[in-house]
Design an enzyme around this catalytic site. Sequence first.
Site, PDB file in Angstrom:
ATOM      1  N   ARG A 162      30.084 -86.307 -57.600  1.00  0.00           N
ATOM      2  CA  ARG A 162      30.534 -85.856 -58.922  1.00  0.00           C
ATOM      3  C   ARG A 162      29.996 -84.457 -59.172  1.00  0.00           C
ATOM      4  O   ARG A 162      28.836 -84.157 -58.888  1.00  0.00           O
ATOM      5  CB  ARG A 162      30.004 -86.813 -59.990  1.00  0.00           C
ATOM      6  N   GLY A 179      42.195 -93.462 -74.204  1.00  0.00           N
ATOM      7  CA  GLY A 179      41.352 -92.926 -73.128  1.00  0.00           C
ATOM      8  C   GLY A 179      41.955 -91.687 -72.489  1.00  0.00           C
ATOM      9  O   GLY A 179      43.100 -91.311 -72.764  1.00  0.00           O
ATOM     10  N   HIS A 196      40.214 -82.993 -58.735  1.00  0.00           N
ATOM     11  CA  HIS A 196      39.377 -83.439 -57.618  1.00  0.00           C
ATOM     12  C   HIS A 196      39.721 -82.605 -56.384  1.00  0.00           C
ATOM     13  O   HIS A 196      40.897 -82.364 -56.104  1.00  0.00           O
ATOM     14  CB  HIS A 196      39.670 -84.901 -57.268  1.00  0.00           C
ATOM     15  N   CYS A 230      41.914 -92.460 -57.918  1.00  0.00           N
ATOM     16  CA  CYS A 230      42.350 -91.055 -57.978  1.00  0.00           C
ATOM     17  C   CYS A 230      42.116 -90.300 -56.674  1.00  0.00           C
ATOM     18  O   CYS A 230      43.001 -89.609 -56.180  1.00  0.00           O
ATOM     19  CB  CYS A 230      41.649 -90.336 -59.117  1.00  0.00           C
ATOM     20  N   ARG A 255      37.399-101.370 -80.975  1.00  0.00           N
ATOM     21  CA  ARG A 255      36.692-100.174 -81.456  1.00  0.00           C
ATOM     22  C   ARG A 255      37.649 -99.024 -81.791  1.00  0.00           C
ATOM     23  O   ARG A 255      37.480 -98.326 -82.787  1.00  0.00           O
ATOM     24  CB  ARG A 255      35.685 -99.724 -80.384  1.00  0.00           C
ATOM     25  N   ASN A 264      43.231 -85.013 -61.141  1.00  0.00           N
ATOM     26  CA  ASN A 264      42.872 -86.437 -61.038  1.00  0.00           C
ATOM     27  C   ASN A 264      43.437 -87.275 -62.166  1.00  0.00           C
ATOM     28  O   ASN A 264      43.580 -88.490 -62.030  1.00  0.00           O
ATOM     29  CB  ASN A 264      41.353 -86.595 -60.977  1.00  0.00           C
ATOM     30  N   ARG A 281      43.396-104.114 -56.825  1.00  0.00           N
ATOM     31  CA  ARG A 281      43.869-103.245 -55.747  1.00  0.00           C
ATOM     32  C   ARG A 281      43.820-103.875 -54.363  1.00  0.00           C
ATOM     33  O   ARG A 281      44.699-103.656 -53.541  1.00  0.00           O
ATOM     34  CB  ARG A 281      43.053-101.944 -55.736  1.00  0.00           C
TER      35      ARG A 281
END
Lengths: 347, 347
Positions: free
Chosen positions: A244, A15, A251, A131, A42, A325, A102
């Site tokens: 976004r 990722g 960011h 982030c 995958r 980020n 978290r």
Amino acid sequence: MTMKQYNVAIVGATGAVGEQIMNTLIKRKFPIATLKLLSSARSAGKIIYFQGQPIKVEEARPESFEGIEVAFFSAGGSVSKQLAEAAVNRGAIVIDNTSAFRMDHHVPLVVPEVNKEDLKNHNGIIANPNCSTIQMVVALKPLDQAFGLRKVIVSTYQAVSGAGHEAIEELQEQASRMLSNRPYEASVLPVKGEKKHFPIAFNAIPQIDVFQDNGFTFEEIKMINETKKIMHRTDLQVAATCVRLPIITGHSESVYIELDRNDLSVEEIKSQLLVASGVELKDDPSNQVYPTPLDAEGKDATFVGRIRKDLDQPNGFHLWIVSDNLLKGAALNSVQIAESMIELELI
Amino acid sequence: MTMKQYNVAIVGATGAVGEQIMNTLIKRKFPIATLKLLSSARSAGKIIYFQGQPIKVEEARPESFEGIEVAFFSAGGSVSKQLAEAAVNRGAIVIDNTSAFRMDHHVPLVVPEVNKEDLKNHNGIIANPNCSTIQMVVALKPLDQAFGLRKVIVSTYQAVSGAGHEAIEELQEQASRMLSNRPYEASVLPVKGEKKHFPIAFNAIPQIDVFQDNGFTFEEIKMINETKKIMHRTDLQVAATCVRLPIITGHSESVYIELDRNDLSVEEIKSQLLVASGVELKDDPSNQVYPTPLDAEGKDATFVGRIRKDLDQPNGFHLWIVSDNLLKGAALNSVQIAESMIELELI
């Protein structure tokens, strides 16, 4: 004296964040004995080169963590919920980049510049904050410490890489099609599994993560709750609007704060941020010096600029906070947590 | 009864806003007797078709306004300062889209939905507010009227078309080059005449217009001062952070407000906005309904969504306000001013 080396695993290695965790481990010379790269079924089988050596990505299973001492999780909340305990039971310290744990009272939520000491209360899992939260608390902690923070109102300008490779590709594909007047589709943003998708190229989407009953998105709630937990300030007033934008990485945040004191100047705010760990001041309006996300990409610091005193509220200030980020917002902070664990002799 | 028709001039006819003024006059069937298109010497000679007839763009000079009854100015502040008086002296009503006269006590600054009556105090010139101010006051006026507005903190997400055709071309050219890994340049944004320029494609620039001594940009100061003037609320607390983004058209705003009352619900806020003139409510989080700039492009309304009550401040609310900056933010509001002048029998 030989420094201890660690058996490390990265879950979600293919990722956007997983890749940066590996890069950051290399860049910061993290003491790695062995490195295991894990992913979903995958992506398993993919070859990734680590310091010139090919590593085959394996499917993450409970047995994968046998012998692992530090496991970085960045493959979504459900994978963390499914496998973090298995890793801890096998003796690994889990540094989790998802929202799974978290707000768990038994799990420290750590930004090393802000609350490194919280690591001492760990029970095997340490959570890496969201982030957009990380860069904000890096900049606000020194101000809270020096002047007492009362209130935070933040509006974010968030890059698509926070939503992974698919979101980056969607932005690039849409932008390319719009520029040549070809038809375009939206299937990733704002949230992969949601009913509706909106184009992000040349647009702004005021939704990150799913909506809660109170009208806030989960991204906004994360910023609010995580900020209070990390700063040990349950009484702090925090409000967030998360948006976004068609930015690949980096960011930005427009942050309004109120402090305990009415008599502060911009120079006094700057003098605290100038010496703050992890912060780089970039603030000289007369020479058009201020941070932008394109400038922040690939850099470790949290950049702060556009600091100005509110024209009405004597204890009010405005700041513009920018950071990569994928780095301080994710991979770098995760690796810094591991480094802090070593420094505090917790592993 | 035949309706009176007017001799109209557009100064800055080849610009992004000038073009939209002509389109809006046509679309709204403004009663035009003759139309004169004016520009700088550089753009003079260009042919523009108005209802099938070619009109040659002429260089704007004092004599150009002979016989003109309504003159729309949208060619920058210096052109307005140079020629508006000449137009007024020749009997024209000037509707000025620049910042030249907005804060002049003798010049009404008008958003028809908010303060149409101020037109009665005109002395030949009427100022059209800044794009980001207009959409905000359209949404906030009904809330001020119903509940009393105390404080506004806004962070903007502004499109490049507010900086004209050159800025649109710069964004498109940079985006295209970045997508194919070709070198790119920046020479227009944030401000044409400034020392430094920054790329806008896949970036965010926290500077619109030039910096003032207090660290605010002139765009931010415009939003603050114009909001107070239009709403007749010199006591209102307003703070703004203005940011340019890679969006072609459509300004968005994350707005935090505090009202006089502590007991209000989101539904009560919505019920005011539902019947407010010029506002279209687009707010249903459970069905992912909220405004985006791409959706707002080409539409007349000011769209409001993401309305939610602050989690700490009982009189605090958050809103997301979006509108087409070239239409309600500029051309449409200018034409509505002219229509209101007719309605109030002032011309």
